[in-house]
Design a protein around this motif. Structure first.
Motif, mmCIF file in Angstrom:
data_model
loop_
_atom_site.group_PDB
_atom_site.id
_atom_site.type_symbol
_atom_site.label_atom_id
_atom_site.label_comp_id
_atom_site.label_asym_id
_atom_site.label_seq_id
_atom_site.Cartn_x
_atom_site.Cartn_y
_atom_site.Cartn_z
ATOM 1 N N LEU A 1 -1.454 -2.422 5.479
ATOM 2 C CA LEU A 1 -0.600 -1.295 5.862
ATOM 3 C C LEU A 1 0.333 -1.667 7.009
ATOM 4 C CD1 LEU A 1 -3.131 1.639 5.529
ATOM 5 C CD2 LEU A 1 -1.170 1.153 4.052
ATOM 6 N N GLU A 2 -0.174 -2.385 7.978
ATOM 7 C CA GLU A 2 0.676 -2.808 9.106
ATOM 8 C C GLU A 2 1.822 -3.690 8.623
ATOM 9 O OE1 GLU A 2 0.851 -2.142 12.407
ATOM 10 O OE2 GLU A 2 -0.760 -0.667 12.248
ATOM 11 N N SER A 3 1.549 -4.544 7.644
ATOM 12 C CA SER A 3 2.600 -5.444 7.156
ATOM 13 C C SER A 3 3.654 -4.714 6.322
ATOM 14 C CB SER A 3 1.989 -6.593 6.349
ATOM 15 O OG SER A 3 1.500 -6.126 5.109
ATOM 16 N N HIS A 4 3.337 -3.514 5.851
ATOM 17 C CA HIS A 4 4.268 -2.750 5.020
ATOM 18 C C HIS A 4 4.866 -1.534 5.728
ATOM 19 C CE1 HIS A 4 2.316 -5.140 1.914
ATOM 20 N NE2 HIS A 4 3.362 -4.879 1.166
ATOM 21 N N LYS A 5 4.508 -1.309 6.988
ATOM 22 C CA LYS A 5 4.895 -0.059 7.636
ATOM 23 C C LYS A 5 6.388 0.074 7.924
ATOM 24 C CE LYS A 5 3.940 -1.087 12.516
ATOM 25 N NZ LYS A 5 3.023 -0.753 13.611
ATOM 26 N N LYS A 6 7.108 -1.013 7.942
ATOM 27 C CA LYS A 6 8.533 -0.926 8.255
ATOM 28 C C LYS A 6 9.431 -0.969 7.034
ATOM 29 C CE LYS A 6 8.138 -2.520 12.931
ATOM 30 N NZ LYS A 6 8.585 -3.407 13.969
ATOM 31 N N HIS A 7 8.890 -1.295 5.854
ATOM 32 C CA HIS A 7 9.776 -1.421 4.704
ATOM 33 C C HIS A 7 9.317 -0.688 3.444
ATOM 34 C CE1 HIS A 7 7.237 -4.467 2.798
ATOM 35 N NE2 HIS A 7 7.103 -4.991 3.991
ATOM 36 N N ILE B 1 5.531 4.700 3.264
ATOM 37 C CA ILE B 1 4.946 4.492 4.589
ATOM 38 C C ILE B 1 5.978 4.796 5.668
ATOM 39 C CG2 ILE B 1 3.863 2.806 6.138
ATOM 40 C CD1 ILE B 1 2.677 1.477 3.607
ATOM 41 N N VAL B 2 7.220 4.436 5.430
ATOM 42 C CA VAL B 2 8.297 4.764 6.378
ATOM 43 C C VAL B 2 8.408 6.284 6.519
ATOM 44 C CG1 VAL B 2 10.803 4.678 6.757
ATOM 45 C CG2 VAL B 2 9.567 2.612 6.072
ATOM 46 N N LYS B 3 8.368 6.998 5.399
ATOM 47 C CA LYS B 3 8.429 8.466 5.460
ATOM 48 C C LYS B 3 7.277 9.029 6.289
ATOM 49 C CE LYS B 3 10.643 9.506 1.022
ATOM 50 N NZ LYS B 3 10.406 10.136 -0.303
#
Length: 117
Positions: free
Chosen positions: A13-19, A23-25
């Motif tokens: 989740l941390e690796s995907h939180k910016k893109h 998760i961005v929403k």
């Protein structure tokens, strides 16, 4: 084994939180729809190594609100947390201690994504 699964889900989740759009929403405190939840469900369970929801729940317990679970790990963006208090803060005057408390709540939301009343 439990700790390894928790580490794997958190790292994923941390690796995907910016893109990742859903998760961005969640981090921006924007509403998500059923399609977003379905994609998040698929992404979380497939990419994090769980074969089923039952296996996930064995390690993390039942998560009736997957969005809240994800946001508890990735947090909320500071600007989104501040914006959530916008109507409450507008036009009001607070003491220094009250502002410290509000900033503490905002910090907590930034780290943990939600706060219980």
């Amino acid at each position: 084994v439990l700790i390894e699964h928790q580490k794997r889900v958190r790292a994923f989740l941390e690796s995907h939180k910016k893109h990742h759009p859903t998760i961005v929403k969640l981090r921006q405190n924007q509403p998500i729809n059923q399609g977003d939840l379905a994609e998040l469900d698929k992404l979380l369970f497939e990419a994090s190594g769980f074969e089923s929801r039952e296996e996930f729940e064995k390690h993390f317990g039942a998560q009736p609100d997957l969005g809240a679970f994800v946001r508890s790990i990735v947090g909320m963006e500071r600007e989104a947390a501040k914006a959530a208090f916008g109507p409450f803060l507008s036009g009001a005057s607070f003491t220094g201690a009250q502002m410290d408390l509000l900033n503490g709540v905002i910090d907590y939301l930034t780290q943990n994504g939600a706060i219980k009343p």
